[in-house]
Design an enzyme around this catalytic site. Structure first.
Site, short mmCIF file in Angstrom:
data_model
loop_
_atom_site.label_atom_id
_atom_site.label_comp_id
_atom_site.label_asym_id
_atom_site.label_seq_id
_atom_site.Cartn_x
_atom_site.Cartn_y
_atom_site.Cartn_z
N GLY A 42 -5.55 -1.70 2.13
CA GLY A 42 -6.41 -1.07 1.12
C GLY A 42 -5.63 -0.04 0.32
O GLY A 42 -4.91 -0.40 -0.60
N SER A 114 0.12 -4.45 4.16
CA SER A 114 0.02 -3.75 2.88
C SER A 114 -0.01 -2.24 3.13
O SER A 114 0.91 -1.69 3.73
CB SER A 114 -1.22 -4.26 2.14
OG SER A 114 -1.22 -3.82 0.80
N TRP A 115 -1.08 -1.54 2.69
CA TRP A 115 -1.16 -0.10 2.96
C TRP A 115 -0.99 0.19 4.44
O TRP A 115 -0.40 1.20 4.83
CB TRP A 115 -2.50 0.45 2.46
CG TRP A 115 -2.91 1.70 3.18
CD1 TRP A 115 -3.88 1.83 4.13
CD2 TRP A 115 -2.31 3.01 3.06
NE1 TRP A 115 -3.93 3.12 4.59
CE2 TRP A 115 -2.98 3.86 3.95
CE3 TRP A 115 -1.27 3.51 2.26
CZ2 TRP A 115 -2.64 5.22 4.08
CZ3 TRP A 115 -0.94 4.86 2.39
CH2 TRP A 115 -1.63 5.69 3.29
N ASP A 269 5.41 -11.67 -4.15
CA ASP A 269 4.61 -10.45 -4.05
C ASP A 269 5.17 -9.45 -5.06
O ASP A 269 6.12 -8.71 -4.77
CB ASP A 269 4.69 -9.90 -2.63
CG ASP A 269 3.89 -8.61 -2.45
OD1 ASP A 269 3.33 -8.11 -3.44
OD2 ASP A 269 3.82 -8.13 -1.31
N HIS A 297 1.38 -11.35 -2.28
CA HIS A 297 1.03 -10.18 -1.48
C HIS A 297 0.03 -10.50 -0.38
O HIS A 297 0.06 -9.88 0.69
CB HIS A 297 0.46 -9.08 -2.39
CG HIS A 297 0.25 -7.78 -1.69
ND1 HIS A 297 1.30 -7.02 -1.20
CD2 HIS A 297 -0.89 -7.09 -1.38
CE1 HIS A 297 0.82 -5.93 -0.63
NE2 HIS A 297 -0.49 -5.94 -0.72
#
Length: 316
Positions: A42, A114-115, A269, A297
């Protein structure tokens, strides 16, 4: 399928923090299995059930939780009155430690996407003695370089979509903090203002996620509660460059050099520069970076297979 079948939690609860947050958590797998913790992306996506499927439930005991402000945790960032000053990387690291202590875990494997990879790396730098292994996909470190890439560099690739995003904050100078300016619109009590800002940011997130063809609409962005909270958390963390100094992760390779790690990134990505992660891994002797040529991604079957292989190998 390359991932394991979905299993239901054997335990769940809420962690109450001293500053008024209620963190929803769950545990899946075998109570006596190898400890692991999942850090979702996120920021603000929440720990969806599919995260459980990266682990062999016979060999792992996995803790999953919704980070502050999202999912089943409260208060939600979509609430205009939510205090984001108590939602920083340092607060999230403290929550991870509190959950580790709650569940009497000495060391655990950290998996994030990701985050979640930024948060996982920052946690490992802060508490290397608590991390047995690291597994990250869509790996990023959320530095200013990467945030500028996601906005301004990608704005040169997708100028039409970027112009639409910029139209929300025409007062921001070139080179100014675009994400913070958008973040300031999101707690506005006028639904016309905050819904428009949330929709614009979510539209922008979808644009570089599809390298070719039109963006693929995500159903979650149509949720009037999810979208404003997600956009508010993303722009909050990105606008402050993960609340870390520029070398908060890259400047501390010695802290994590002895932790075995597997990182996965798709060559397609384009949401962040691959070179940042590549340079980090070059300084970590026990880390392996897999670059998947045909994935973006979000990853796909090859990424999933590499992540499952990594957790399987570390379980041995």
């Amino acid at each position: 399928m390359v991932r394991y079948p979905l299993v239901e939690p054997f335990d769940e609860g809420v962690l109450e923090t001293s500053d008024g947050h209620h963190i929803r958590w769950e545990r899946v797998g075998s109570p006596g299995g190898k400890p692991a913790v999942v850090l979702h992306g996120g920021p603000g996506s929440g720990a969806a059930p599919w995260w459980r499927r990266y682990f062999d439930p016979e060999r792992y005991c996995v803790t999953l939780f919704d980070q502050r402000g999202c999912g089943g945790s409260r208060p939600l960032a979509s609430d205009p009155d939510a205090d984001l000053s108590t939602i920083t990387t340092q607060h999230l690291i403290a929550d991870i430690e509190a959950l580790r202590e709650l569940h009497a875990v000495e060391r655990w494997l950290v998996l994030g996407g990701s985050w979640g990879s930024t948060l996982g790396l920052a946690y490992a730098v802060a508490h290397p003695e608590r991390v047995s292994e690291m597994v990250f996909w869509g790996a990023v470190t959320t530095t200013r370089e990467e945030v500028d890439w996601l906005t301004r560099t990608m704005g040169e690739i997708y100028p039409e979509a970027f112009a639409s995003l910029r139209s929300l904050v025409p007062h921001v100078e070139r080179g100014g903090n675009l994400t913070i300016a958008i973040n300031e619109l999101l707690p506005d009590r006028d639904p016309a203002v905050h819904h428009r800002a949330a929709r614009a940011w979510c539209d922008w997130e979808e644009r570089p996620a599809a390298l070719t063809g039109p963006p693929v609409a995500s159903p979650r962005y149509a949720d009037p509660t999810f979208a404003p909270g997600f956009a508010r958390l993303v722009t909050h963390f990105f606008g402050h460059h993960a609340f870390l100094p520029s070398d908060g992760i890259s400047g501390h390779p010695d802290a994590i050099r002895d932790i075995p790690a597997v990182l996965v990134r798709g060559r397609l990505d384009i949401a962040a520069p691959l070179g940042v992660v590549h340079r980090l891994v070059e300084r970590l002797p026990l880390a392996t970076l897999h670059v998947v040529e045909d994935e973006d991604h979000g990853g796909a079957e090859v990424t999933d297979g590499l992540i499952v292989r990594a957790t399987d190998d570390f379980a041995r």
